[in-house]
Design a protein around this motif. Structure first.
Motif, PDB file in Angstrom:
ATOM      1  N   HIS A 146     121.949  99.707  -7.320  1.00  0.00           N
ATOM      2  CA  HIS A 146     121.588  98.538  -6.531  1.00  0.00           C
ATOM      3  C   HIS A 146     120.159  98.083  -6.850  1.00  0.00           C
ATOM      4  N   VAL A 147     119.915  96.796  -6.736  1.00  0.00           N
ATOM      5  CA  VAL A 147     118.566  96.261  -6.715  1.00  0.00           C
ATOM      6  C   VAL A 147     118.062  96.419  -5.280  1.00  0.00           C
ATOM      7  N   PRO A 148     116.959  97.149  -5.051  1.00  0.00           N
ATOM      8  CA  PRO A 148     116.528  97.413  -3.676  1.00  0.00           C
ATOM      9  C   PRO A 148     116.330  96.158  -2.839  1.00  0.00           C
ATOM     10  N   GLU A 149     115.774  95.110  -3.445  1.00  0.00           N
ATOM     11  CA  GLU A 149     115.553  93.878  -2.688  1.00  0.00           C
ATOM     12  C   GLU A 149     116.871  93.262  -2.230  1.00  0.00           C
ATOM     13  N   ALA A 150     117.907  93.401  -3.058  1.00  0.00           N
ATOM     14  CA  ALA A 150     119.216  92.872  -2.676  1.00  0.00           C
ATOM     15  C   ALA A 150     119.819  93.698  -1.547  1.00  0.00           C
ATOM     16  N   LEU A 174     118.489 100.489   6.179  1.00  0.00           N
ATOM     17  CA  LEU A 174     117.525 100.941   5.186  1.00  0.00           C
ATOM     18  C   LEU A 174     116.324 101.608   5.837  1.00  0.00           C
ATOM     19  N   GLU A 175     115.764 102.598   5.131  1.00  0.00           N
ATOM     20  CA  GLU A 175     114.484 103.202   5.480  1.00  0.00           C
ATOM     21  C   GLU A 175     113.567 103.050   4.274  1.00  0.00           C
ATOM     22  N   PRO A 176     112.891 101.897   4.132  1.00  0.00           N
ATOM     23  CA  PRO A 176     112.067 101.652   2.938  1.00  0.00           C
ATOM     24  C   PRO A 176     110.985 102.705   2.715  1.00  0.00           C
ATOM     25  N   SER A 177     110.447 103.277   3.792  1.00  0.00           N
ATOM     26  CA  SER A 177     109.371 104.259   3.624  1.00  0.00           C
ATOM     27  C   SER A 177     109.851 105.507   2.894  1.00  0.00           C
ATOM     28  N   ALA A 178     111.162 105.782   2.954  1.00  0.00           N
ATOM     29  CA  ALA A 178     111.727 106.952   2.287  1.00  0.00           C
ATOM     30  C   ALA A 178     112.611 106.579   1.100  1.00  0.00           C
ATOM     31  N   GLN A 179     112.720 105.287   0.815  1.00  0.00           N
ATOM     32  CA  GLN A 179     113.614 104.784  -0.232  1.00  0.00           C
ATOM     33  C   GLN A 179     115.043 105.297  -0.026  1.00  0.00           C
ATOM     34  N   ARG A 180     115.504 105.180   1.209  1.00  0.00           N
ATOM     35  CA  ARG A 180     116.828 105.657   1.551  1.00  0.00           C
ATOM     36  C   ARG A 180     117.606 104.567   2.283  1.00  0.00           C
ATOM     37  N   TYR A 181     118.919 104.637   2.168  1.00  0.00           N
ATOM     38  CA  TYR A 181     119.764 103.812   3.024  1.00  0.00           C
ATOM     39  C   TYR A 181     120.988 104.602   3.458  1.00  0.00           C
ATOM     40  N   GLU A 199     124.587 109.049   3.134  1.00  0.00           N
ATOM     41  CA  GLU A 199     123.169 108.880   2.799  1.00  0.00           C
ATOM     42  C   GLU A 199     122.994 108.637   1.300  1.00  0.00           C
ATOM     43  N   PHE A 200     122.049 107.753   0.966  1.00  0.00           N
ATOM     44  CA  PHE A 200     121.724 107.456  -0.431  1.00  0.00           C
ATOM     45  C   PHE A 200     120.207 107.380  -0.592  1.00  0.00           C
ATOM     46  N   ARG A 201     119.747 107.630  -1.808  1.00  0.00           N
ATOM     47  CA  ARG A 201     118.336 107.453  -2.156  1.00  0.00           C
ATOM     48  C   ARG A 201     118.261 106.435  -3.291  1.00  0.00           C
ATOM     49  N   TYR A 202     117.692 105.257  -3.016  1.00  0.00           N
ATOM     50  CA  TYR A 202     117.649 104.211  -4.035  1.00  0.00           C
ATOM     51  C   TYR A 202     116.336 104.251  -4.817  1.00  0.00           C
ATOM     52  N   ALA A 203     116.371 103.691  -6.021  1.00  0.00           N
ATOM     53  CA  ALA A 203     115.185 103.595  -6.877  1.00  0.00           C
ATOM     54  C   ALA A 203     115.250 102.277  -7.627  1.00  0.00           C
ATOM     55  N   GLY A 204     114.135 101.590  -7.723  1.00  0.00           N
ATOM     56  CA  GLY A 204     114.072 100.360  -8.489  1.00  0.00           C
ATOM     57  C   GLY A 204     114.198 100.631  -9.982  1.00  0.00           C
ATOM     58  N   HIS A 205     114.489  99.578 -10.744  1.00  0.00           N
ATOM     59  CA  HIS A 205     114.704  99.798 -12.175  1.00  0.00           C
ATOM     60  C   HIS A 205     113.445 100.258 -12.891  1.00  0.00           C
ATOM     61  N   GLY A 206     112.271  99.881 -12.381  1.00  0.00           N
ATOM     62  CA  GLY A 206     111.031 100.361 -12.992  1.00  0.00           C
ATOM     63  C   GLY A 206     110.872 101.863 -12.828  1.00  0.00           C
ATOM     64  N   GLU A 207     111.200 102.371 -11.653  1.00  0.00           N
ATOM     65  CA  GLU A 207     111.143 103.816 -11.419  1.00  0.00           C
ATOM     66  C   GLU A 207     112.165 104.542 -12.295  1.00  0.00           C
ATOM     67  N   LEU A 208     113.354 103.969 -12.427  1.00  0.00           N
ATOM     68  CA  LEU A 208     114.372 104.577 -13.284  1.00  0.00           C
ATOM     69  C   LEU A 208     113.896 104.631 -14.731  1.00  0.00           C
ATOM     70  N   GLY A 236     122.494  91.482  -7.887  1.00  0.00           N
ATOM     71  CA  GLY A 236     122.553  92.428  -6.780  1.00  0.00           C
ATOM     72  C   GLY A 236     122.495  93.871  -7.245  1.00  0.00           C
ATOM     73  N   TYR A 237     122.869  94.095  -8.482  1.00  0.00           N
ATOM     74  CA  TYR A 237     122.784  95.426  -9.067  1.00  0.00           C
ATOM     75  C   TYR A 237     122.565  95.281 -10.565  1.00  0.00           C
ATOM     76  N   HIS A 238     122.299  96.391 -11.224  1.00  0.00           N
ATOM     77  CA  HIS A 238     122.096  96.357 -12.667  1.00  0.00           C
ATOM     78  C   HIS A 238     122.812  97.512 -13.319  1.00  0.00           C
ATOM     79  N   VAL A 239     123.083  97.364 -14.590  1.00  0.00           N
ATOM     80  CA  VAL A 239     123.609  98.431 -15.433  1.00  0.00           C
ATOM     81  C   VAL A 239     122.550  98.701 -16.496  1.00  0.00           C
ATOM     82  N   SER A 240     122.016  99.912 -16.524  1.00  0.00           N
ATOM     83  CA  SER A 240     120.948 100.253 -17.440  1.00  0.00           C
ATOM     84  C   SER A 240     121.474 101.225 -18.502  1.00  0.00           C
TER      85      SER A 240
END
Length: 245
Positions: A146-150, A174-181, A199-208, A236-240
């Motif tokens: 997922h794209v976090p902003e989306a 969402l819990e942005p402070s923990a990068q979780r949703y 529970e999930f832990r999201y990461a932006g594409h830059g972090e990935l 809304g999401y990306h494939v890297s």
């Protein structure tokens, strides 16, 4: 609507295993995913982390690709093995953070948002490193996310599945402070209603990309969907697609 369906994890896969394909398999997304991975597979073999019920692996096998898998859910793997051809796929029951298999692969992949099921950054970094260690030179590590902003902008609840005898709704917090949703599933079927929380832990594409670099991989391509559409501000999401030099 979320284009990336939920996936298996030991914590709730037993609840979803029997109904996963009926509720969460979206033919358009599945078909596009299989076509993209077929094009990326190279000489094989390929390895799916979080193989689940074989939603992606079995069609890949029908394309003549040798597929191996790792999953932490016995319930999901029972569903895989019960399907035609499922017993012929070598599968390891275990933690895909560690990629507990031998040999090398031309492609290692996660689909359906599986990577976000890893509980924290440390586990996600270990997954990158372990996947990279299993790649042949020039091999690819592919994931969708997922794209976090989306995620933050998405409104709920979302209808996951509905029919004459059932209704499945999903609402995310969402819990942005923990990068979780959290995905809350309300399932009404056979006259009763139940609630599951995942529970999930999201990461932006830059972090990935930083995780990939730390594992010795480099970004080769990034798409806005499994169809290969461009990755844009509206995605809304990306494939890297990461490559081992």
């Amino acid at each position: 609507m979320n284009p990336v369906p939920p996936v298996s994890s030991p914590g709730y896969a037993g609840e979803f295993a029997d109904d996963y394909d009926r509720w969460f398999s979206k033919p358009g997304v599945t078909g596009a995913t299989v076509e993209a991975l077929t094009a990326l597979a190279g000489p094989g073999p390929v390895l799916e982390l979080g193989i689940g019920t074989g939603r992606i692996a079995l069609p890949l096998r029908e394309h003549g690709i040798e597929v191996h898998g790792v999953d932490g859910s016995e319930a999901m793997l029972r569903r895989l093995r019960a399907k035609p051809g499922g017993a012929g796929i070598p599968v390891t029951l275990g933690d895909f953070t560690e990629v507990p298999v031998a040999g090398s692969f031309s492609l290692v992949y996660l689909a359906g948002g599986t990577f976000a099921e890893l509980p924290d950054q440390a586990a996600q970094i270990r997954c990158f490193a372990a996947a990279a260690a299993r790649l042949a030179p020039g091999g690819l590590f592919v994931l969708d996310a997922h794209v976090p902003e989306a995620l933050a902008a998405a409104a709920g609840p979302e209808i996951v599945a509905e029919g004459e005898d059932h209704l499945v709704l999903c609402h995310r917090t969402l819990e942005p402070s923990a990068q979780r949703y959290r995905s809350h599933y309300v399932i009404h079927e056979d006259g009763r209603t139940r609630h599951l929380r995942v529970e999930f832990r999201y990461a932006g594409h830059g972090e990935l990309d930083l995780m990939a670099d730390r594992a010795g991989l480099r970004l080769k391509e990034r798409w806005g969907s499994w169809t290969g559409a461009p990755f844009t501000r509206d995605s809304g999401y990306h494939v890297s697609v990461y490559e081992r030099p």
